[in-house]
Enzyme design. Structure first.
Site, PDB file in Angstrom:
ATOM      1  N   ARG A   9       0.788  -1.120  -0.007  1.00 40.63           N
ATOM      2  CA  ARG A   9       0.213   0.106  -0.050  1.00 40.63           C
ATOM      3  C   ARG A   9       0.663   1.255   0.214  1.00 40.63           C
ATOM      4  O   ARG A   9       1.762   1.366   0.691  1.00 40.63           O
ATOM      5  CB  ARG A   9      -0.898  -0.153   1.244  1.00 40.63           C
ATOM      6  CG  ARG A   9      -1.889   0.972   1.406  1.00 40.63           C
ATOM      7  CD  ARG A   9      -3.013   0.794   0.477  1.00 40.63           C
ATOM      8  NE  ARG A   9      -4.113   1.821   0.714  1.00 40.63           N
ATOM      9  CZ  ARG A   9      -5.291   2.081  -0.279  1.00 40.63           C
ATOM     10  NH1 ARG A   9      -5.115   1.582  -1.356  1.00 40.63           N
ATOM     11  NH2 ARG A   9      -6.134   2.846   0.079  1.00 40.63           N
ATOM     12  N   THR A  23      -8.537   0.375 -10.427  1.00 41.35           N
ATOM     13  CA  THR A  23      -7.842  -0.790  -9.790  1.00 41.35           C
ATOM     14  C   THR A  23      -8.106  -2.008 -10.749  1.00 41.35           C
ATOM     15  O   THR A  23      -9.163  -2.125 -11.602  1.00 41.35           O
ATOM     16  CB  THR A  23      -8.869  -1.008  -8.515  1.00 41.35           C
ATOM     17  OG1 THR A  23      -8.827   0.250  -7.514  1.00 41.35           O
ATOM     18  CG2 THR A  23      -8.265  -2.146  -7.699  1.00 41.35           C
ATOM     19  N   GLU A  83      -5.771   4.054  -7.642  1.00 35.94           N
ATOM     20  CA  GLU A  83      -6.913   4.591  -6.996  1.00 35.94           C
ATOM     21  C   GLU A  83      -7.997   5.209  -7.847  1.00 35.94           C
ATOM     22  O   GLU A  83      -8.978   4.413  -8.378  1.00 35.94           O
ATOM     23  CB  GLU A  83      -6.473   5.781  -6.015  1.00 35.94           C
ATOM     24  CG  GLU A  83      -7.375   5.874  -4.836  1.00 35.94           C
ATOM     25  CD  GLU A  83      -8.822   6.135  -4.900  1.00 35.94           C
ATOM     26  OE1 GLU A  83      -9.613   5.076  -4.521  1.00 35.94           O
ATOM     27  OE2 GLU A  83      -9.002   7.179  -5.442  1.00 35.94           O
ATOM     28  N   SER A 111      -8.045   1.133   2.865  1.00 32.52           N
ATOM     29  CA  SER A 111      -8.450   0.476   1.564  1.00 32.52           C
ATOM     30  C   SER A 111      -9.597  -0.399   1.858  1.00 32.52           C
ATOM     31  O   SER A 111      -9.859  -0.803   2.888  1.00 32.52           O
ATOM     32  CB  SER A 111      -7.184  -0.116   0.992  1.00 32.52           C
ATOM     33  OG  SER A 111      -7.614  -1.241  -0.242  1.00 32.52           O
ATOM     34  N   GLY A 141     -13.296  -1.334  -7.350  1.00 32.74           N
ATOM     35  CA  GLY A 141     -14.568  -0.916  -7.073  1.00 32.74           C
ATOM     36  C   GLY A 141     -14.693  -0.091  -5.884  1.00 32.74           C
ATOM     37  O   GLY A 141     -16.049   0.215  -5.421  1.00 32.74           O
ATOM     38  N   GLY A 142     -13.621   0.361  -5.388  1.00 25.91           N
ATOM     39  CA  GLY A 142     -13.714   1.217  -4.473  1.00 25.91           C
ATOM     40  C   GLY A 142     -14.187   0.618  -3.322  1.00 25.91           C
ATOM     41  O   GLY A 142     -14.042  -0.739  -2.887  1.00 25.91           O
TER      42      GLY A 142
HETATM   43  N1  GLU Z   1      -8.334   3.126  -3.609  1.00 25.64           N
HETATM   44  C1  GLU Z   1      -9.549   2.094  -3.485  1.00 25.64           C
HETATM   45  C2  GLU Z   1      -9.088   1.344  -2.173  1.00 25.64           C
HETATM   46  O1  GLU Z   1      -7.975   0.730  -2.010  1.00 25.64           O
HETATM   47  C3  GLU Z   1      -9.691   1.252  -4.502  1.00 25.64           C
HETATM   48  C4  GLU Z   1     -10.061   2.019  -5.728  1.00 25.64           C
HETATM   49  C5  GLU Z   1     -10.852   1.254  -6.894  1.00 25.64           C
HETATM   50  O2  GLU Z   1     -11.013   0.172  -6.751  1.00 25.64           O
HETATM   51  O3  GLU Z   1     -11.310   2.088  -7.791  1.00 25.64           O
HETATM   52  O4  GLU Z   1     -10.140   0.680  -1.526  1.00 25.64           O
END
Ligand code: GLU
Length: 574
Positions: A105, A393, A413, A457, A479-480
């Protein structure tokens, strides 16, 4: 049911006409090889997966293959991942029957402060305002993490793993459908000079699918890291290029220094594991919230009968969203980087605690906003979760012929990260995964920025084992914050629903991040809307979801896999 699936996979293997298997020169996005006896790669792009399979065929380990896949992804899916970003890797070693995780990370530079994303009015600036430029860039972790994993599990020489990517960067490669779509959709990024120079023609039009993209600058950076290892990334010319790009960004300049880069260390950490019925799940622990949330969601669901959790049923959609609400409430309160904040990991994973949370679920009625629980062992509080993002991602799952399994989720990200480049690669904006508002009611929140700290994350590379401790299946996704839901939904579909990875990945998404119940528009989900509304759900139907699930399952005699049709992914093997 499961044996029926195995039979189908085997039948495919034996009776398919010659040529039905991957011909590496012609693999198209979406190609899913029906079965492989020895080794398999599921990843977000055909060229990247081919590079991985090439390493496996040359006798490389799953870690070797993951490195080759990552380097090619940096070229072909640069909007999602690359060496300017960070990653988590879960590795199952069949020899010792143990699972470990590697944490690559990004972390905050020494100049980071809790209020770094506040405006002059003392309020948090919007995420879209603070993403472009240098301020949001975390010290990249991918290369350090991959070298750490390679030192432990690599078989082929490090430099060999970079060859496919270097060749593609030098000779050029056709822009794939997803990259072309992304460039076309994010035309506002055309005003960021690095993006413009790299992903647009000289006349200002965006690159289209099939256009040949050559990246000599990136080829030079990859060659330097191939020859010099991680040291060539974290010091010398590349490190200087990163610092210059961050400090002299066209907007939002940041304070990253050469020392920040030299000080970066990847970490090997124990994974987060827990039971689901007769299976065992292992996933990524902090600084990801993913593993804990997934073990909690499935840990709650195992208190309900398998028959109530069949994909496509009202009971499944309801129970899944309720367990999710409870897990997201805990996530929002307790999760952050354990190197800085005391996260009650043990308490949150405590089976009695999880059973108590499951007891809060009313099988007939939406609970509304869930509040965080009171786990037996707790310290931290107040950690607003990562704000919703657009997705930069990628996830890969790889199995080699020794049975080693790699699940790796890797990210810059946002789409195209911070939209600035160094040495031909994009830099991440992962510091915006910190809480942009560092205090609530005068108290510092757990996920506030701090020097050397890793932002929270949701990335959840996950592996499931059978009752004998043997590898059963693995999956992960971009997918954030919704990653947790995408992964948990497909795990339930594969484990309780006995679906193949592809069937589970194809399912229309259902999720609840402790707000509205979000349904991906599809006939199967439309049919559930009246029932869910009658149970009190605030239903939100939306076109498309940003999952990019890739997974592999062990079946009799080999492996089957799945690739998300929402991306350019493929499954190939041998
Ligand atoms: N930065 C996000 C995370 O680490 C992931 C971003 C994404 O999946 O687009 O949870």
């Amino acid at each position: 049911m499961r044996h029926v699936r195995r039979f189908v996979a085997l039948a495919c293997a034996f009776f398919l006409p010659a040529g039905a298997f991957a011909d590496t020169a012609t693999i198209k996005p979406g190609f899913v090889q029906p079965f492989a006896a020895h080794e398999m790669v599921a990843a977000a792009n055909p060229l990247a997966a081919e590079a991985g399979l090439e390493m496996l065929k040359a006798g490389g380990s799953a870690v070797d293959a993951a490195i080759a896949v990552q380097m090619v992804l940096n070229l072909v899916e640069p909007e999602s991942s690359g060496i300017g970003g960070g990653a988590f890797m879960l590795a199952f070693d069949p020899k010792t029957k143990t699972t470990t995780s590697f944490d690559g990370r990004e972390l905050a530079p020494a100049s980071a402060t809790p209020g770094m994303f506040l405006g002059p009015d003392g309020k948090a600036r919007s995420k879209l305002q603070v993403i472009p430029g240098g301020l949001s860039v975390g010290v990249p972790g991918v290369i350090a993490m991959l070298q750490m994993a390679h030192d432990k599990y690599g078989k082929l020489p490090w430099a060999r793993l970079f060859q496919p990517a270097i060749k593609l960067a030098r000779d050029g490669f056709p822009v794939g459908p997803k990259l072309a779509r992304t460039i076309a959709r994010w035309t506002q990024m055309g005003d960021m000079p690095d993006i413009h120079r790299t992903f647009y023609h000289a006349d200002g039009t965006p690159l289209k699918e099939g256009d040949i993209l050559k990246e000599p600058e990136l080829a030079a950076s990859l060659s330097a890291v191939a020859e010099g290892g991680a040291k060539a990334f974290y010091s010398g010319k590349i490190a200087q290029q990163i610092v210059d790009a961050v400090q002299h960004a066209p907007r939002n300049q940041g304070g990253m220094t050469l020392k920040d880069l030299a000080d970066y260390r990847a970490k090997e950490r124990p994974p987060v594991c827990g039971p689901y019925r007769q299976w065992r799940l292992c996933s990524m622990g902090p600084p990801s919230s993913g593993g804990i949330a997934i073990v909690q969601i499935l840990g709650m669901l195992q208190h309900f009968p398998e028959s109530d959790l069949q994909p496509g049923t009202l009971s499944e959609a309801h129970l899944f969203t309720q367990a999710s609400r409870l897990a997201y409430a805990d996530r929002a309160k307790y999760l952050a980087d354990t190197d800085f904040v005391q996260v009650p990991v043990k308490g949150l994973l405590d089976q009695d605690y999880i059973a108590g949370r499951a007891a809060l679920i009313d099988p007939k009625k939406d609970m509304g906003k869930a509040i965080a629980g009171d786990p037996p062992e707790k310290h931290a509080a107040l950690s607003p979760q990562v704000s919703p993002v657009l997705h930069g991602t990628s996830h890969m799952t790889i199995v080699d012929r020794d049975g080693m399994v790699i699940a790796m989720t890797t990210s810059v990200e946002f789409v195209f990260g911070a939209e600035i480049m160094a040495g031909g690669f994009l830099l991440n904006n992962t510091l915006t995964d910190f809480s942009l508002q560092p205090e609530i009611d005068g108290k510092l929140v757990a996920n506030a920025p701090a020097p050397g700290k890793r932002p929270l994350s949701a990335m959840s590379p996950t592996i499931a084992f059978d009752k004998d401790g043997k590898f059963l299946l693995s999956v992960g996704s971009p997918g954030g914050p919704a990653i947790i839901e995408y992964v948990a939904q497909s795990l339930v579909a594969m484990l309780d629903g006995k679906m193949t990875p592809q069937q589970a990945i194809d399912l229309p998404r259902q999720l609840n991040l402790n707000g509205p119940t979000r349904l991906e528009k599809a006939p199967a989900n439309d049919a559930l809307v009246p029932g869910l509304k009658a149970m009190g759900h605030d239903v939100m139907v939306q076109n498309g979801e940003g999952s990019g699930l890739h997974g592999i399952e062990r079946v009799k005699g080999g492996y089957i896999g799945g690739a998300d049709p929402r991306r350019d992914g493929v499954v190939i093997g041998d």
